[in-house]
Design a protein around this motif. Sequence first.
Motif, PDB file in Angstrom:
ATOM      1  N   MET A  90       0.822  -1.200   0.000  1.00  0.00           N
ATOM      2  CA  MET A  90       0.000   0.000   0.000  1.00  0.00           C
ATOM      3  C   MET A  90       0.860   1.256   0.000  1.00  0.00           C
ATOM      4  SD  MET A  90      -3.169  -1.080   0.040  1.00  0.00           S
ATOM      5  CE  MET A  90      -4.161   0.282   0.633  1.00  0.00           C
ATOM      6  N   SER A  91       2.163   1.120  -0.324  1.00  0.00           N
ATOM      7  CA  SER A  91       3.031   2.283  -0.330  1.00  0.00           C
ATOM      8  C   SER A  91       2.973   2.984  -1.671  1.00  0.00           C
ATOM      9  CB  SER A  91       4.468   1.844  -0.017  1.00  0.00           C
ATOM     10  OG  SER A  91       4.931   0.956  -1.015  1.00  0.00           O
ATOM     11  N   ASN A  92       3.482   4.222  -1.683  1.00  0.00           N
ATOM     12  CA  ASN A  92       3.500   5.030  -2.907  1.00  0.00           C
ATOM     13  C   ASN A  92       2.121   5.156  -3.544  1.00  0.00           C
ATOM     14  OD1 ASN A  92       6.337   5.340  -2.707  1.00  0.00           O
ATOM     15  ND2 ASN A  92       6.616   3.340  -3.666  1.00  0.00           N
ATOM     16  N   LEU A  93       1.098   5.229  -2.690  1.00  0.00           N
ATOM     17  CA  LEU A  93      -0.272   5.436  -3.124  1.00  0.00           C
ATOM     18  C   LEU A  93      -0.761   4.357  -4.081  1.00  0.00           C
ATOM     19  CD1 LEU A  93      -0.510   9.301  -3.494  1.00  0.00           C
ATOM     20  CD2 LEU A  93      -0.955   7.865  -1.508  1.00  0.00           C
ATOM     21  N   GLU A  94      -0.248   3.154  -3.937  1.00  0.00           N
ATOM     22  CA  GLU A  94      -0.747   2.026  -4.718  1.00  0.00           C
ATOM     23  C   GLU A  94      -1.818   1.299  -3.916  1.00  0.00           C
ATOM     24  OE1 GLU A  94       2.491  -0.441  -5.782  1.00  0.00           O
ATOM     25  OE2 GLU A  94       3.358   0.992  -7.195  1.00  0.00           O
ATOM     26  N   LEU A  95      -2.854   0.862  -4.608  1.00  0.00           N
ATOM     27  CA  LEU A  95      -3.855   0.029  -3.959  1.00  0.00           C
ATOM     28  C   LEU A  95      -3.365  -1.412  -3.900  1.00  0.00           C
ATOM     29  CD1 LEU A  95      -7.219   1.327  -5.411  1.00  0.00           C
ATOM     30  CD2 LEU A  95      -6.413   1.551  -3.070  1.00  0.00           C
ATOM     31  N   ALA A  96      -3.896  -2.157  -2.937  1.00  0.00           N
ATOM     32  CA  ALA A  96      -3.537  -3.571  -2.820  1.00  0.00           C
ATOM     33  C   ALA A  96      -3.853  -4.294  -4.127  1.00  0.00           C
ATOM     34  CB  ALA A  96      -4.296  -4.207  -1.665  1.00  0.00           C
ATOM     35  N   PRO A  97      -2.992  -5.224  -4.544  1.00  0.00           N
ATOM     36  CA  PRO A  97      -3.237  -5.959  -5.801  1.00  0.00           C
ATOM     37  C   PRO A  97      -4.604  -6.622  -5.851  1.00  0.00           C
ATOM     38  CG  PRO A  97      -1.010  -6.357  -5.040  1.00  0.00           C
ATOM     39  CD  PRO A  97      -1.699  -5.593  -3.942  1.00  0.00           C
ATOM     40  N   SER A  98      -5.104  -7.129  -4.705  1.00  0.00           N
ATOM     41  CA  SER A  98      -6.408  -7.800  -4.727  1.00  0.00           C
ATOM     42  C   SER A  98      -7.533  -6.834  -5.074  1.00  0.00           C
ATOM     43  CB  SER A  98      -6.696  -8.470  -3.378  1.00  0.00           C
ATOM     44  OG  SER A  98      -6.933  -7.511  -2.350  1.00  0.00           O
ATOM     45  N   VAL A  99      -7.387  -5.563  -4.672  1.00  0.00           N
ATOM     46  CA  VAL A  99      -8.402  -4.563  -5.009  1.00  0.00           C
ATOM     47  C   VAL A  99      -8.409  -4.307  -6.511  1.00  0.00           C
ATOM     48  CG1 VAL A  99      -9.171  -2.184  -4.646  1.00  0.00           C
ATOM     49  CG2 VAL A  99      -8.232  -3.495  -2.731  1.00  0.00           C
ATOM     50  N   MET A 100      -7.228  -4.131  -7.071  1.00  0.00           N
ATOM     51  CA  MET A 100      -7.131  -3.861  -8.502  1.00  0.00           C
ATOM     52  C   MET A 100      -7.615  -5.049  -9.324  1.00  0.00           C
ATOM     53  SD  MET A 100      -6.186  -0.757  -8.698  1.00  0.00           S
ATOM     54  CE  MET A 100      -5.740  -0.600 -10.422  1.00  0.00           C
ATOM     55  N   ARG A 101      -7.285  -6.268  -8.904  1.00  0.00           N
ATOM     56  CA  ARG A 101      -7.750  -7.449  -9.635  1.00  0.00           C
ATOM     57  C   ARG A 101      -9.261  -7.581  -9.544  1.00  0.00           C
ATOM     58  NH1 ARG A 101      -3.338 -10.058  -7.226  1.00  0.00           N
ATOM     59  NH2 ARG A 101      -4.745 -10.967  -5.664  1.00  0.00           N
ATOM     60  N   PHE A 102      -9.794  -7.382  -8.349  1.00  0.00           N
ATOM     61  CA  PHE A 102     -11.226  -7.578  -8.136  1.00  0.00           C
ATOM     62  C   PHE A 102     -12.048  -6.657  -9.020  1.00  0.00           C
ATOM     63  CE2 PHE A 102     -15.192  -6.946  -5.686  1.00  0.00           C
ATOM     64  CZ  PHE A 102     -15.604  -8.258  -5.576  1.00  0.00           C
ATOM     65  N   TYR A 103     -11.704  -5.375  -9.046  1.00  0.00           N
ATOM     66  CA  TYR A 103     -12.480  -4.416  -9.825  1.00  0.00           C
ATOM     67  C   TYR A 103     -12.015  -4.305 -11.275  1.00  0.00           C
ATOM     68  CZ  TYR A 103     -14.663  -2.993  -5.487  1.00  0.00           C
ATOM     69  OH  TYR A 103     -15.383  -2.997  -4.322  1.00  0.00           O
ATOM     70  N   GLY A 104     -10.759  -4.639 -11.522  1.00  0.00           N
ATOM     71  CA  GLY A 104     -10.247  -4.538 -12.883  1.00  0.00           C
ATOM     72  C   GLY A 104     -10.503  -5.760 -13.737  1.00  0.00           C
ATOM     73  N   GLU A 105     -10.684  -6.938 -13.087  1.00  0.00           N
ATOM     74  CA  GLU A 105     -10.801  -8.175 -13.848  1.00  0.00           C
ATOM     75  C   GLU A 105     -11.997  -9.041 -13.470  1.00  0.00           C
ATOM     76  OE1 GLU A 105      -7.159 -10.281 -13.241  1.00  0.00           O
ATOM     77  OE2 GLU A 105      -5.900  -8.531 -13.702  1.00  0.00           O
ATOM     78  N   THR A 106     -12.456  -8.947 -12.215  1.00  0.00           N
ATOM     79  CA  THR A 106     -13.432  -9.926 -11.723  1.00  0.00           C
ATOM     80  C   THR A 106     -14.853  -9.409 -11.723  1.00  0.00           C
ATOM     81  OG1 THR A 106     -11.702 -10.888 -10.332  1.00  0.00           O
ATOM     82  CG2 THR A 106     -13.995 -11.476  -9.819  1.00  0.00           C
ATOM     83  N   VAL A 107     -15.122  -8.406 -10.919  1.00  0.00           N
ATOM     84  CA  VAL A 107     -16.495  -7.966 -10.687  1.00  0.00           C
ATOM     85  C   VAL A 107     -16.884  -6.838 -11.632  1.00  0.00           C
ATOM     86  CG1 VAL A 107     -16.020  -6.161  -8.973  1.00  0.00           C
ATOM     87  CG2 VAL A 107     -18.156  -7.447  -8.846  1.00  0.00           C
ATOM     88  N   ASN A 108     -18.176  -6.788 -11.972  1.00  0.00           N
ATOM     89  CA  ASN A 108     -18.737  -5.663 -12.719  1.00  0.00           C
ATOM     90  C   ASN A 108     -19.583  -4.871 -11.734  1.00  0.00           C
ATOM     91  OD1 ASN A 108     -20.393  -3.934 -14.275  1.00  0.00           O
ATOM     92  ND2 ASN A 108     -20.269  -5.303 -16.040  1.00  0.00           N
ATOM     93  N   GLU A 109     -19.012  -3.801 -11.182  1.00  0.00           N
ATOM     94  CA  GLU A 109     -19.695  -3.036 -10.147  1.00  0.00           C
ATOM     95  C   GLU A 109     -20.979  -2.406 -10.655  1.00  0.00           C
ATOM     96  OE1 GLU A 109     -19.954  -1.234  -6.212  1.00  0.00           O
ATOM     97  OE2 GLU A 109     -19.216  -3.078  -7.129  1.00  0.00           O
ATOM     98  N   ASP A 110     -20.979  -1.993 -11.891  1.00  0.00           N
ATOM     99  CA  ASP A 110     -22.172  -1.411 -12.496  1.00  0.00           C
ATOM    100  C   ASP A 110     -23.313  -2.420 -12.499  1.00  0.00           C
ATOM    101  OD1 ASP A 110     -23.933  -0.772 -15.049  1.00  0.00           O
ATOM    102  OD2 ASP A 110     -22.944   1.094 -14.490  1.00  0.00           O
ATOM    103  N   SER A 111     -23.020  -3.650 -12.911  1.00  0.00           N
ATOM    104  CA  SER A 111     -24.032  -4.697 -12.964  1.00  0.00           C
ATOM    105  C   SER A 111     -24.538  -5.046 -11.570  1.00  0.00           C
ATOM    106  CB  SER A 111     -23.456  -5.940 -13.644  1.00  0.00           C
ATOM    107  OG  SER A 111     -24.380  -6.995 -13.638  1.00  0.00           O
ATOM    108  N   ARG A 112     -23.641  -5.100 -10.578  1.00  0.00           N
ATOM    109  CA  ARG A 112     -24.057  -5.439  -9.213  1.00  0.00           C
ATOM    110  C   ARG A 112     -25.127  -4.477  -8.704  1.00  0.00           C
ATOM    111  NH1 ARG A 112     -23.329  -3.987  -3.988  1.00  0.00           N
ATOM    112  NH2 ARG A 112     -22.059  -2.177  -4.531  1.00  0.00           N
ATOM    113  N   LEU A 113     -24.938  -3.193  -8.920  1.00  0.00           N
ATOM    114  CA  LEU A 113     -25.880  -2.202  -8.397  1.00  0.00           C
ATOM    115  C   LEU A 113     -27.167  -2.129  -9.205  1.00  0.00           C
ATOM    116  CD1 LEU A 113     -23.398   0.663  -7.464  1.00  0.00           C
ATOM    117  CD2 LEU A 113     -24.725  -0.739  -5.894  1.00  0.00           C
TER     118      LEU A 113
END
Length: 273
Positions: free
Chosen positions: A1-24
Amino acid sequence: MSNLELAPSVMRFYGETVNEDSRLRTSADGRMELVRTQELLRRFLPPAPARVLDVGGATGIHAEWLVKDGYEVTLVDPVPRHVERASAVCSAYVGDARELHEADGSFDVVQLLGPLYHLPDVSDRSRALAEACRVVKPGGLIAAAAINRYASLFEHVTYSHLHAERIHDSVSKILETAVYDGGRGFTLSYFHRADELVEELSASGLTDVQVFGVEGPAWSLVKTAEQQPGGGPTDELLASALAAARMAEPYPELLAASSHLLAIGRAPAGATG
């Protein structure tokens, strides 16, 4: 979480796995979250036109209705896939809630409808709130969402597997530590209590802080109906659950039963940052 990077799991989850638009838009509890977030924000938003900075605004699902309501929206999100889609709705760019590239006091409203629950370190959450306070106008509105500390307890009952040892242990750890490590299923997350959310916003200098239960105490019944065989939740059940969310607002003891919390506060008049 250094240098203002998000955790890899966050980036994978929203970048590759889940469709947040569809969920809502399609899931039962997601639809409740969208409806209630809209009605709560509309209660406090200044009249349009006003400038709104949607920090962590994902694909622009909230920006979409804000633009239709007449607001001038700028969206910031760390996930390039989100920004690409949101750009069709409003001005959007890749950025981080902890370091906003906006001028001091340049927005009437700042929304943080996602960043706080993916920043498990309190110093990162404080930095995101400080940035929101910096870029909002004196007396401006800040709205911050959080996942309720007890949401996973209710949610995993709806899947009928809370009694399974692995799930039981995972949820117990969330209840004890307020953090999910993102090992599987969901992503790295922080789970707030309502009083803790008030404390964090107040510590950032916001005044008149109020916290609302977004989906209310009956959301898990709706989600359970969706998970079971059959036609899913009826319109009547969904309407009743939304009615329960509205009726619960005057009773802070019911905040613990909601899936998400929405905190509303104002920047001090006459000062920014």
